[in-house]
Write a protein that holds these residues in place. Structure first.
Motif, PDB file in Angstrom:
ATOM      1  N   GLY A 157       5.359   9.757  -3.226  1.00  0.00           N
ATOM      2  CA  GLY A 157       4.751   8.695  -2.430  1.00  0.00           C
ATOM      3  C   GLY A 157       5.716   8.160  -1.389  1.00  0.00           C
ATOM      4  N   ASN A 158       5.236   7.220  -0.576  1.00  0.00           N
ATOM      5  CA  ASN A 158       6.050   6.772   0.558  1.00  0.00           C
ATOM      6  C   ASN A 158       7.283   5.956   0.157  1.00  0.00           C
ATOM      7  OD1 ASN A 158       3.304   5.109   0.450  1.00  0.00           O
ATOM      8  ND2 ASN A 158       4.974   3.695   0.883  1.00  0.00           N
ATOM      9  N   TRP A 159       7.370   5.527  -1.123  1.00  0.00           N
ATOM     10  CA  TRP A 159       8.585   4.870  -1.577  1.00  0.00           C
ATOM     11  C   TRP A 159       9.790   5.814  -1.483  1.00  0.00           C
ATOM     12  CZ3 TRP A 159       4.307   5.885  -4.633  1.00  0.00           C
ATOM     13  CH2 TRP A 159       4.421   6.944  -5.516  1.00  0.00           C
ATOM     14  N   SER A 160       9.502   7.130  -1.454  1.00  0.00           N
ATOM     15  CA  SER A 160      10.592   8.101  -1.398  1.00  0.00           C
ATOM     16  C   SER A 160      11.271   8.144  -0.035  1.00  0.00           C
ATOM     17  CB  SER A 160      10.078   9.495  -1.757  1.00  0.00           C
ATOM     18  OG  SER A 160       9.658   9.497  -3.095  1.00  0.00           O
ATOM     19  N   VAL A 161      10.627   7.597   0.977  1.00  0.00           N
ATOM     20  CA  VAL A 161      11.260   7.568   2.302  1.00  0.00           C
ATOM     21  C   VAL A 161      12.584   6.808   2.212  1.00  0.00           C
ATOM     22  CG1 VAL A 161      11.039   6.680   4.653  1.00  0.00           C
ATOM     23  CG2 VAL A 161       9.093   7.797   3.564  1.00  0.00           C
ATOM     24  N   GLY A 162      12.533   5.659   1.527  1.00  0.00           N
ATOM     25  CA  GLY A 162      13.757   4.872   1.325  1.00  0.00           C
ATOM     26  C   GLY A 162      14.752   5.602   0.446  1.00  0.00           C
ATOM     27  N   VAL A 189       0.844  -1.189   0.000  1.00  0.00           N
ATOM     28  CA  VAL A 189       0.000   0.000   0.000  1.00  0.00           C
ATOM     29  C   VAL A 189       0.885   1.247   0.000  1.00  0.00           C
ATOM     30  CG1 VAL A 189      -1.860   1.207   1.195  1.00  0.00           C
ATOM     31  CG2 VAL A 189      -1.742  -1.290   1.263  1.00  0.00           C
ATOM     32  N   GLU A 190       0.525   2.171  -0.870  1.00  0.00           N
ATOM     33  CA  GLU A 190       1.315   3.398  -0.996  1.00  0.00           C
ATOM     34  C   GLU A 190       0.371   4.585  -1.005  1.00  0.00           C
ATOM     35  OE1 GLU A 190       3.083   2.326  -4.679  1.00  0.00           O
ATOM     36  OE2 GLU A 190       4.859   1.456  -3.760  1.00  0.00           O
ATOM     37  N   THR A 191       0.866   5.711  -0.599  1.00  0.00           N
ATOM     38  CA  THR A 191       0.028   6.912  -0.643  1.00  0.00           C
ATOM     39  C   THR A 191       0.862   8.122  -1.029  1.00  0.00           C
ATOM     40  OG1 THR A 191      -1.559   8.260   0.596  1.00  0.00           O
ATOM     41  CG2 THR A 191       0.302   7.397   1.851  1.00  0.00           C
ATOM     42  N   MET A 192       0.268   8.968  -1.817  1.00  0.00           N
ATOM     43  CA  MET A 192       0.943  10.205  -2.179  1.00  0.00           C
ATOM     44  C   MET A 192       0.823  11.195  -1.026  1.00  0.00           C
ATOM     45  SD  MET A 192       2.145   9.801  -5.243  1.00  0.00           S
ATOM     46  CE  MET A 192       2.540  11.465  -5.772  1.00  0.00           C
ATOM     47  N   GLY A 193       1.738  12.128  -0.970  1.00  0.00           N
ATOM     48  CA  GLY A 193       1.672  13.144   0.069  1.00  0.00           C
ATOM     49  C   GLY A 193       2.480  14.357  -0.344  1.00  0.00           C
ATOM     50  N   LEU A 194       2.420  15.391   0.475  1.00  0.00           N
ATOM     51  CA  LEU A 194       3.232  16.579   0.227  1.00  0.00           C
ATOM     52  C   LEU A 194       4.414  16.543   1.192  1.00  0.00           C
ATOM     53  CD1 LEU A 194       3.475  19.247  -1.371  1.00  0.00           C
ATOM     54  CD2 LEU A 194       2.308  20.372   0.525  1.00  0.00           C
ATOM     55  N   TYR A 195       5.595  16.335   0.650  1.00  0.00           N
ATOM     56  CA  TYR A 195       6.821  16.325   1.441  1.00  0.00           C
ATOM     57  C   TYR A 195       7.377  17.744   1.411  1.00  0.00           C
ATOM     58  CZ  TYR A 195       6.751  11.184   1.220  1.00  0.00           C
ATOM     59  OH  TYR A 195       6.390   9.869   1.354  1.00  0.00           O
TER      60      TYR A 195
END
Lengths: 434, 296
Positions: free
Chosen positions: A269-274, A144-150
């Motif tokens: 999205g949260n894949w960018s955390v990595g 599960v992934e979600t877009m957000g404003l970083y």
């Protein structure tokens, strides 16, 4: 004598039935699984879980084969056509990818399995929403992934702008950030489909009400609405004002730009955390909020969610029950969820307490995903037909290049949807025998 | 007469043995080429998404492609790329080979290896390297332009220059390959002719134009045909560098086939484009060979 023969026959029958029952319980089952877990972390996760499953079910052997997405797409069709399809498939689940298989009757309807295994209650709703056509559910979504404003809090503080709560506030903040010499929005709208679709889709959802999204998703409604026009005009305004990096039509390493403190906001999205931790800048801190809705949107806008891919069961499989047990184990148990979080660093759809140790950013994201006050809706790439998918794959780049104005954008989007409708390739038009 | 000689020289057993020996290769050719070709033609007559039932539509896929602007754009782009590779790959390769073929050049083997190196690198790798070179924000091209005080350009992001950017990259990887072939051809020249011409007072340019080039003409012909056929098969470079964009500006035939068949699930239409591409290549090769032979 007759009594003796009858008794003997009964005994033989009873013994043979016992033997048959015993052999059914001990019957060795080999479950063939094709998945797309090609990265090291995902492969490590699935191999751990497979071993846990085989320990729990000693009569089942999992034979799994990992393929990249293109190889999977290209080999799955001939496998189904030749009757050699695997029992379980883990692949992208959008209607543009799987619609033809649903039409051809190759995928099992999992509606009953959702009730039987309690997935309706224990898994995130997006897991079911994406692979559903009416009452037909052809898969169980995962990753599960979600877009957000970083955003970079240091830049916002330096420039003196607050965290935006609406798109309109975001636009105003970007004007000040540009004046201060920073790149306001670190996204590029380039040759890659995901950089176009994720960004444009996120802004669209900030302006469209949930009903409007639902009408486009399930009933092939026209894109020609006031909210879509406002969304496209907003993106166009940001392009014209120079809020993106120079030449946003060409890709760049967006995460590097953001981590180096060159850009203030980044829609991702949260894949960018990595990705951000891979950049390796220790003193860099950032914050994540749901992408703010527009003041013009009646219901405040929706967040874009995805399921990376999901599990499906072949209708040709002779081991359907075992296949369902396997999926249940992979997605609906705390021990498997812990592995997905800790080993593979992805968010499983399991809503129970997994006891996993996850980093602070992923905690924030899972909080947003399970927050009932936030409207979480499957992203456009999860439900667009193949022609509309192709259009949105380049939509942002074409806005940058001036190929479309607002009218041209909406006309092209409607034409692409019409082509999908004509081909019966949308959720609203797909025809199949359940 | 040839038939009589053949019979005289080989007995029946030898002839049968010969046919038996080529049979495995012939069988593989039939299965993996002829059968696939026939199958592709069959698909091109269908409206089919790759799974499930198909509908026979006759030649309508062909009618559609001939009226499709993107198909013609792809076809034109392939020609642009092919001619560009001749300009940026074949000609520089020939000139470099000519310079290296001189008797006084030392370290020829090193030059040959160095210039050939790009050819053995994967297109995905050098494609990504050139994407960085063209990067309008941090790329090498921007740094060079900055030195002269110019304004940065988005080579791959501009509809008018994107195809040129891909073609230059293709030429860069191709010229070393051409150089190796031309070098072998130049090294095999008749030295006596050159010496005679020198004694008769011919200039270097005259010798190159009137003596050297005619001697390597079969190699030039072969390389031009090979280059054009090879250029029509380019795929990975476009995939990596632009994905056919911006706005189809770098769309080429193979990528268009992939897009139609595998992304838009139009196997019938994609097969029709593939058949047209194949037929075109056969016609082109026959025509070029005919013209080259007539000129000889």
């Amino acid at each position: 004598m007759k009594k003796l023969v009858a008794t003997l026959l009964c005994l033989i029958l009873a013994v043979s039935m016992t033997a048959v029952t015993a052999s059914a319980a001990d019957e060795q089952i080999t479950l063939l699984v094709w998945d797309t877990f090609t990265s090291d972390s995902m492969r490590a996760g699935i191999e751990t879980i497979n071993q846990m499953f085989m320990d729990a079910y000693p009569n089942v052997t999992i034979e799994h084969l990992s393929k990249d997405l293109d190889s999977m797409s290209q080999t799955l069709k001939p496998a189904f056509m030749s009757g050699d399809a695997p029992d379980v498939i883990y692949h992208e689940m959008g209607i543009s990818e799987m619609g033809d298989y649903v039409k051809a009757g190759y995928l099992m309807n999992l509606s009953d399995a959702y009730a039987q295994y309690g997935w309706n209650d224990t898994l995130m709703s997006v897991s079911k929403a994406v692979p559903s056509v009416g009452d037909f559910v052809y898969g169980v979504g995962h990753e599960v992934e979600t877009m957000g404003l970083y955003y970079n809090p240091a830049i916002l503080e330096e420039v003196g702008v607050g965290v935006p709560t609406t798109v309109e506030e975001l636009t105003a903040a970007m004007a000040k950030i540009k004046e201060a010499g920073y790149i306001p929005m670190g996204n590029t709208l380039d040759q890659y489909w995901y950089n176009n679709m994720n960004f444009v889709g996120t802004v669209l959802y900030a302006f469209m009400t949930k009903d409007e999204i639902d009408a486009c998703m399930n009933e092939d409604a026209s894109w020609d609405t006031a909210s879509v026009r406002l969304a496209v005009e907003t993106i166009q305004e940001w392009i014209d004002e120079g809020y993106f990096p120079d030449h946003p039509e060409v890709s760049t390493e967006q995460q590097v730009m953001f981590a180096l403190g060159e850009s203030a906001f980044w829609v991702t999205g949260n894949w960018s955390v990595g990705q951000l931790s891979d950049v390796g800048i220790d003193d860099f801190t950032y914050a994540i909020i749901p992408f703010p809705g527009s003041e013009t949107c009646a219901d405040g806008g929706s967040q874009v969610n995805f399921v990376g891919s999901g599990f499906m069961v072949s209708n040709l499989s002779e081991n359907k029950e075992t296949a369902l047990q396997y999926i249940d184990f992979c997605l609906n148990t705390a021990e498997a969820a812990k592995v997905w979080y800790e080993v593979s660093q992805v968010i499983p759809p399991y809503t129970g307490d997994s006891g996993a140790e996850i980093n602070d950013y992923l905690k924030i994201i899972t909080g947003y995903l399970s927050d009932p006050s936030i409207s979480n809706v499957a992203g456009i790439n999860m439900w667009l037909g193949s022609n509309a998918f192709e259009f949105f794959s380049h939509a942002g780049q074409n806005l940058v290049l001036g190929v479309y104005d607002v009218d041209g954008f909406i006309q092209a989007a409607d034409e692409a949807t019409a082509a999908d409708v004509a081909a019966g390739g949308t959720k609203g038009t797909i025809q199949f025998d359940d | 007469m040839q038939g009589v000689k053949f019979k005289e020289r080989y007995n029946k057993k030898q002839v049968i043995a010969g046919y038996l020996m080529i049979l495995p290769a012939l069988a593989l050719f039939a299965v993996f080429f002829v059968y696939c070709l026939v199958q592709a033609f069959h698909y091109s007559l269908l409206d089919w998404n790759g799974v499930g039932s198909s509908v026979f539509v006759g030649l309508s896929n062909y009618r559609e492609l001939f009226t499709n602007d993107v198909f013609w754009l792809s076809f034109g782009n392939n020609w642009y790329y092919a001619l560009g590779i001749i300009v940026f790959g074949v000609f520089p390769g020939m000139l470099l080979a000519y310079l290296l073929s001189g008797p006084s050049v030392r370290g020829r083997a090193i030059f040959r290896s160095v210039y050939f190196l790009p050819r053995i690198i994967s297109a995905v790798v050098y494609g990504m390297v050139w994407v960085w070179i063209y990067d309008p924000r941090r790329g090498l091209l921007k740094k060079i332009i900055d030195l002269f005080g110019g304004q940065s350009i988005a080579m791959l992001g501009d509809i008018h220059t994107a195809m040129l950017g891909i073609t230059i990259t293709g030429g860069w990887t191709y010229f070393g390959f051409c150089m190796v072939i031309f070098l072998a051809a130049f090294m095999g020249r008749d030295q006596l002719l050159q010496e005679s011409a020198l004694i008769d007072g011919a200039t270097r340019l005259q010798i190159f134009w009137k003596i050297d080039l005619p001697q390597i003409k079969p190699v030039i012909n072969m390389l031009i045909i090979y280059t054009i056929i090879d250029s029509f098969k380019v795929y990975d470079l476009v995939l990596v560098m632009t994905g056919g964009g911006p706005n189809n500006a770098t769309q080429i035939m193979t990528y268009y086939i992939y897009l139609q068949a595998f992304e838009l699930n139009r196997y019938g239409y994609g097969s029709a484009v593939a058949i047209v591409l194949g037929v075109f290549m056969v016609i082109f090769t026959i025509l070029y060979n005919y013209l080259a032979e007539r000129e000889d």
